[in-house]
Scaffold this motif. Structure first.
Motif, PDB file in Angstrom:
ATOM      1  N   THR A  69     -32.472  40.688   5.636  1.00 29.36           N
ATOM      2  CA  THR A  69     -31.756  40.698   6.920  1.00 29.36           C
ATOM      3  C   THR A  69     -30.333  40.189   6.748  1.00 29.36           C
ATOM      4  OG1 THR A  69     -33.832  40.311   8.110  1.00 29.36           O
ATOM      5  CG2 THR A  69     -31.782  39.862   9.293  1.00 29.36           C
ATOM      6  N   TRP A  78     -39.069  27.659   0.057  1.00 27.16           N
ATOM      7  CA  TRP A  78     -37.912  27.527   0.928  1.00 27.16           C
ATOM      8  C   TRP A  78     -36.977  26.414   0.485  1.00 27.16           C
ATOM      9  CZ3 TRP A  78     -36.607  30.747   4.958  1.00 27.16           C
ATOM     10  CH2 TRP A  78     -37.574  31.692   5.333  1.00 27.16           C
ATOM     11  N   VAL A 127     -35.993  37.428   5.318  1.00 25.13           N
ATOM     12  CA  VAL A 127     -34.777  36.742   5.754  1.00 25.13           C
ATOM     13  C   VAL A 127     -33.603  37.139   4.858  1.00 25.13           C
ATOM     14  CG1 VAL A 127     -33.656  34.482   5.901  1.00 25.13           C
ATOM     15  CG2 VAL A 127     -35.962  34.790   6.805  1.00 25.13           C
ATOM     16  N   LEU A 148     -29.571  30.233   0.096  1.00 23.97           N
ATOM     17  CA  LEU A 148     -29.743  30.621   1.497  1.00 23.97           C
ATOM     18  C   LEU A 148     -28.540  30.179   2.319  1.00 23.97           C
ATOM     19  CD1 LEU A 148     -31.466  31.802   3.760  1.00 23.97           C
ATOM     20  CD2 LEU A 148     -32.605  29.579   3.961  1.00 23.97           C
ATOM     21  N   LEU A 162     -39.410  34.725   3.254  1.00 19.03           N
ATOM     22  CA  LEU A 162     -38.094  34.433   2.679  1.00 19.03           C
ATOM     23  C   LEU A 162     -37.406  35.725   2.237  1.00 19.03           C
ATOM     24  CD1 LEU A 162     -35.973  32.408   1.757  1.00 19.03           C
ATOM     25  CD2 LEU A 162     -37.223  32.165  -0.407  1.00 19.03           C
TER      26      LEU A 162
END
Length: 234
Positions: free
Chosen positions: A129, A203, A126, A210, A123
């Motif tokens: 990124t 998540w 991610v 997110l 996570l």
């Protein structure tokens, strides 16, 4: 694309000032943050790393480079080659993206060795990124409204200071108060995502920040498509 990236990489190595701005300054800033906060809150220090790298290495450098290449008509001449428009743009800024990614990985690795690694590693990757991609999108959009490399010092300030300011605000104060505002502002949800990933957020618990971070990244690229110009600005 890779030929263009190779050329830009050579140009970067030949310019000591740009190389300094793209390496030593962000690394020194992250080192200072770790020295100031690392012993008390390594997660807080780690959150700041991708924002520093994105702002200094990707955003500022990309806007300056693209404005310079457009001003001297190099950007326009590249469109006469067989390379696609996307390939041209990516090639021009790929060096900065790779450099930012390498520096971010390096600093996070050092933080992890000195103290503890992120609890939710994937996570966190991610989130990093998405933050770097967010700065790529904003960089392309800002380059479109930047007339020259000199004016890039002015046009990049609102986004650079705004996104980092929001990220610092959220990372330091949390989202217990003014939750909607903090998550809605660019950089706020990303900071919450990075902080949660380092501390072990799962998540499903990170779904909202997110989604908001992905949305802001998409908005940045849509804006870049709308604002980016190939011809010199008058």
């Amino acid at each position: 694309m890779f030929t263009i990236a190779k050329y830009e990489g050579i140009q970067l190595l030949r310019d000591p000032l740009v190389l300094l701005m793209s390496t030593l300054i962000p690394l020194a800033a992250c080192g200072f943050i770790y020295w100031s906060l690392g012993s008390a809150n390594i997660a807080l220090a780690a959150v700041f790393v991708p924002f520093f790298m994105g702002s200094f290495v990707i955003y500022g450098s990309s806007v300056t480079t693209l404005a310079a290449r457009r001003q001297n008509l190099f950007l326009k001449r590249l469109r006469c080659t067989s390379e696609s428009s996307a390939g041209i743009v990516i090639g021009l800024i790929l060096t900065f993206i790779l450099l930012a990614a390498a520096e971010t990985i390096g600093m996070i690795t050092v933080f992890s060795i000195l103290q503890t690694p992120p609890s939710n590693f994937f996570l966190f990757i991610v989130a990093v990124t998405l933050v770097l991609a967010l700065y790529v999108g904003f960089g392309l959009a800002t380059a479109g409204v930047t007339k020259s490399p000199d004016s890039a010092q002015v046009t990049t300030l609102p986004v650079a200071l705004g996104v980092m300011g929001v990220a610092f605000w959220v990372a330091v104060s949390g989202t217990e108060t003014l939750t909607l505002l903090k998550l809605a502002l660019p950089g706020g949800a990303a900071a919450e995502l990075l902080l949660g990933a380092w501390q072990g957020t799962q998540w499903q618990e990170a779904a909202i920040p997110l989604i908001v971070t992905v949305a802001w990244t998409a908005i940045a690229f849509v804006a870049s498509k709308f604002f980016f110009k190939w011809e010199p600005r008058r």
